[in-house]
Design an enzyme around this catalytic site. Structure first.
Site, PDB file in Angstrom:
ATOM      1  N   PRO A 121      -9.185  39.475 -27.761  1.00 41.84           N
ATOM      2  CA  PRO A 121      -9.363  39.557 -29.220  1.00 41.84           C
ATOM      3  C   PRO A 121      -9.162  38.178 -29.832  1.00 41.84           C
ATOM      4  CG  PRO A 121      -7.232  40.467 -28.582  1.00 41.84           C
ATOM      5  CD  PRO A 121      -7.961  40.163 -27.309  1.00 41.84           C
ATOM      6  N   LYS A 122      -9.906  37.899 -30.873  1.00 42.77           N
ATOM      7  CA  LYS A 122      -9.720  36.641 -31.604  1.00 42.77           C
ATOM      8  C   LYS A 122      -8.651  36.889 -32.669  1.00 42.77           C
ATOM      9  CE  LYS A 122     -12.220  32.902 -33.903  1.00 42.77           C
ATOM     10  NZ  LYS A 122     -11.339  32.823 -35.083  1.00 42.77           N
ATOM     11  N   VAL A 123      -7.430  36.605 -32.290  1.00 44.02           N
ATOM     12  CA  VAL A 123      -6.283  36.880 -33.155  1.00 44.02           C
ATOM     13  C   VAL A 123      -6.329  35.958 -34.369  1.00 44.02           C
ATOM     14  CG1 VAL A 123      -3.770  36.969 -33.282  1.00 44.02           C
ATOM     15  CG2 VAL A 123      -4.938  37.626 -31.167  1.00 44.02           C
ATOM     16  N   GLY A 276     -12.627  38.954 -34.660  1.00 44.92           N
ATOM     17  CA  GLY A 276     -13.696  38.940 -33.682  1.00 44.92           C
ATOM     18  C   GLY A 276     -13.123  38.976 -32.279  1.00 44.92           C
TER      19      GLY A 276
END
Length: 556
Positions: A121-123, A276
């Site tokens: 996950p794009k944290v 994202g």
């Protein structure tokens, strides 16, 4: 730093499709000065007090809009209004940044040339370097310009989620990751970004009030020069207490797998806000070769924005069948999810006036249920405010049954309602069809179309002979509709349920009921009863009822 980079990317990505506003130089100077001053105030609050007065997305888009205007009108935009980038502390390994793919096909092409791929996950937080020496956290450095950043060591040592001491392979290591706001079952699709990134950034930059530090987590996404295999990489991090990386780093072999996982994380309960996903290859070059903007082994695929900043082009008014005036903002087109949004309802004239929206303003728009655009907030008001005048308050529930120059909008709204399923259910005609009929035949009132002949309908401009014939049959069929459907089409201020409960079968019978009789019906109080009596005895309504009686319509 993140604000400058994201704003710059938005500017360069969006500028090619941007259209310069048609302004005089004097107006441009005024608008640019006003927006510049606003952005400076936001910058001062962010960089000096560590507070964020607007969301990251709003800031980025308005900053990009300012740069567009400056370029359009010949301003020198080489000097940034933001403080100098970077910092005083050199990163042992540079932050490369992440290229963002624009869709599935670009990601597919990128993946085809690489192997040993993993998705994360794009944290949504702020980037940091953690430096461990001899088992101790010796430095924490903000991303800065990727080469140098600010010293955040003191703040990071106060974050419980960041280990102060490590053993084994991590005792002497450089780690890169994201400081993020800890969330409990955060569902990105429903809850959005919540300005989480700005909250973390503000906390890290404050010199006082660090109470939020205990609510910050860390997600590691890079261990330069770490173990060669991703599995060993993840195992070591997990044993050291960085378990989120192992939980949320998954192997992938196809772009379809990535797409499914992206959708899954967007709709699942997670411990952080995301914007994202990231796909990376475990085959990384040595850390001493990393440079800002040169991370060829990792890409991001962001979620479609749930809201967009849009410029207001115009304010328009519409009169409905009951005489209510609604206000619509015409927008510079924006893409939200899979919908191109060009208009948004502002509600009543009173609400529009309270919102204080004029052409040239910038508003935040999102999609409500069933993809209907909605106004979230006004994010910036233009310096010059020229609002159109709303229609005069001459429209009401008893106006415009008859065609007249000042009544056409409400008149056609009434006709459109009559033809709808809620009215008489006339198939094959909408507002444009009614306008075509009236333009050709100039009938007098909302039921005059009953007198149009088959020949007239078949020769109406814009109607084929077949369509005209079908409509003639429709007009004849509606004559047989029951009384209740006709008075609903007329606009009686009662629901079909109440009319059925009243046993309304004729105009004469309804006229015999007193206000007290009407009040015995469910949901009909004193005021509603007064409205019904007033409506039924209005001269224009009575005249229509007599005309329908002459046409032998049921119940009249």
């Amino acid at each position: 730093m993140w604000r400058w980079l994201s704003g710059l990317m938005l500017f360069w990505c969006g500028y090619g499709a941007a259209v310069c506003p048609v302004w005089s130089q004097a107006k441009a100077d005024k608008e640019i000065a006003t927006l510049s001053a606003q952005i400076k105030r936001w910058d001062d609050a962010y960089w000096k007090q560590g507070t964020s007065e607007v969301s990251d997305d709003v800031y980025d888009r308005l900053n990009a809009r300012l740069k567009q205007w400056q370029r359009c009108f010949g301003y020198d935009i080489s000097e940034s209004m933001l403080p100098a980038l970077g910092g005083t502390v050199t990163h042992p390994v540079a932050h490369t940044g992440v290229h963002k793919v624009v869709g599935k096909e670009e990601l597919r092409q990128w993946m085809q040339a690489r192997h040993d791929l993993w998705v994360q996950p794009k944290v949504d937080g702020v980037a940091v370097t953690l430096v461990y020496r001899n088992g101790t956290l010796s430095q924490a450095i903000s991303r800065g310009d990727g080469l140098k950043g600010e010293d955040w060591t003191e703040q990071v040592r106060s974050i419980p989620a960041v280990p102060k001491n490590l053993k084994g392979a991590l005792a002497n290591s450089v780690l890169q990751g994201e400081l993020f706001l800890l969330r409990d079952n955060h569902i990105q699709q429903k809850m959005g970004g919540m300005n989480a990134r700005a909250k973390v950034a503000g906390t890290m930059m404050r010199q006082t009030d660090r109470s939020l530090l205990s609510n910050i987590g860390v997600f590691l996404w890079a261990w330069p020069d770490g173990p060669k295999t991703m599995q060993q990489h993840l195992s070591e991090l997990s044993r050291a207490g960085f378990d989120l990386t192992a939980r949320f780093t998954l192997p992938v072999h196809s772009v379809d797998e990535v797409e499914k996982q992206r959708a899954r994380w967007q709709t699942s309960a997670l411990p952080f806000v995301t914007d994202g996903i990231v796909v990376r290859s475990a085959d990384e070059p040595p850390g001493d070769s990393w440079l800002p903007g040169d991370g060829q082994w990792v890409v991001a695929w962001k979620y479609a924005p749930v809201s967009q900043v849009a410029g207001v082009r115009d304010i328009q008014f519409a009169v409905g069948r009951t005489g209510k005036v609604s206000v619509v903002a015409v927008l510079e087109p924006v893409q939200i999810d899979d919908k191109r949004v060009q208009r948004v309802s502002l509600g009543s004239v009173g609400r529009w006036q309270r919102l204080d929206i004029a052409p040239g303003d910038q508003i935040l728009v999102s999609l409500a249920g069933q993809g209907i655009p909605r106004l979230d907030e006004v994010v910036w008001r233009s310096a010059e405010r020229q609002k159109p005048q709303p229609p005069s308050p001459q429209y009401h529930s008893l106006s415009c049954f008859y065609a007249s120059p000042e009544c056409m909008e409400q008149f056609f709204a009434r006709l459109t309602w009559i033809g709808s399923r809620q009215g008489l259910g006339i198939d094959g005609i909408g507002e444009s069809g009614w306008r075509a009929l009236w333009n050709a035949h100039h009938f007098e009132h909302i039921f005059s179309w009953l007198l149009l002949t088959q020949a007239q309908l078949q020769t109406t401009p814009g109607f084929s002979s077949t369509r005209g014939l079908a409509l003639w049959h429709q007009f004849n069929l509606v004559r047989k509709h029951p009384f209740i459907r006709w008075i609903v089409a007329m606009g009686v201020p009662l629901s079909k349920t109440t009319l059925n409960a009243a046993g309304a079968t004729s105009w004469h019978g309804m006229n015999q009921r007193s206000a007290a009789d009407w009040q015995t019906l469910p949901g009909t109080g004193k005021e509603k009863a007064r409205q019904i009596i007033s409506w039924m005895h209005a001269p224009q309504v009575d005249a229509l009822a007599k005309w329908l009686a002459d046409q032998h319509i049921n119940g009249f």
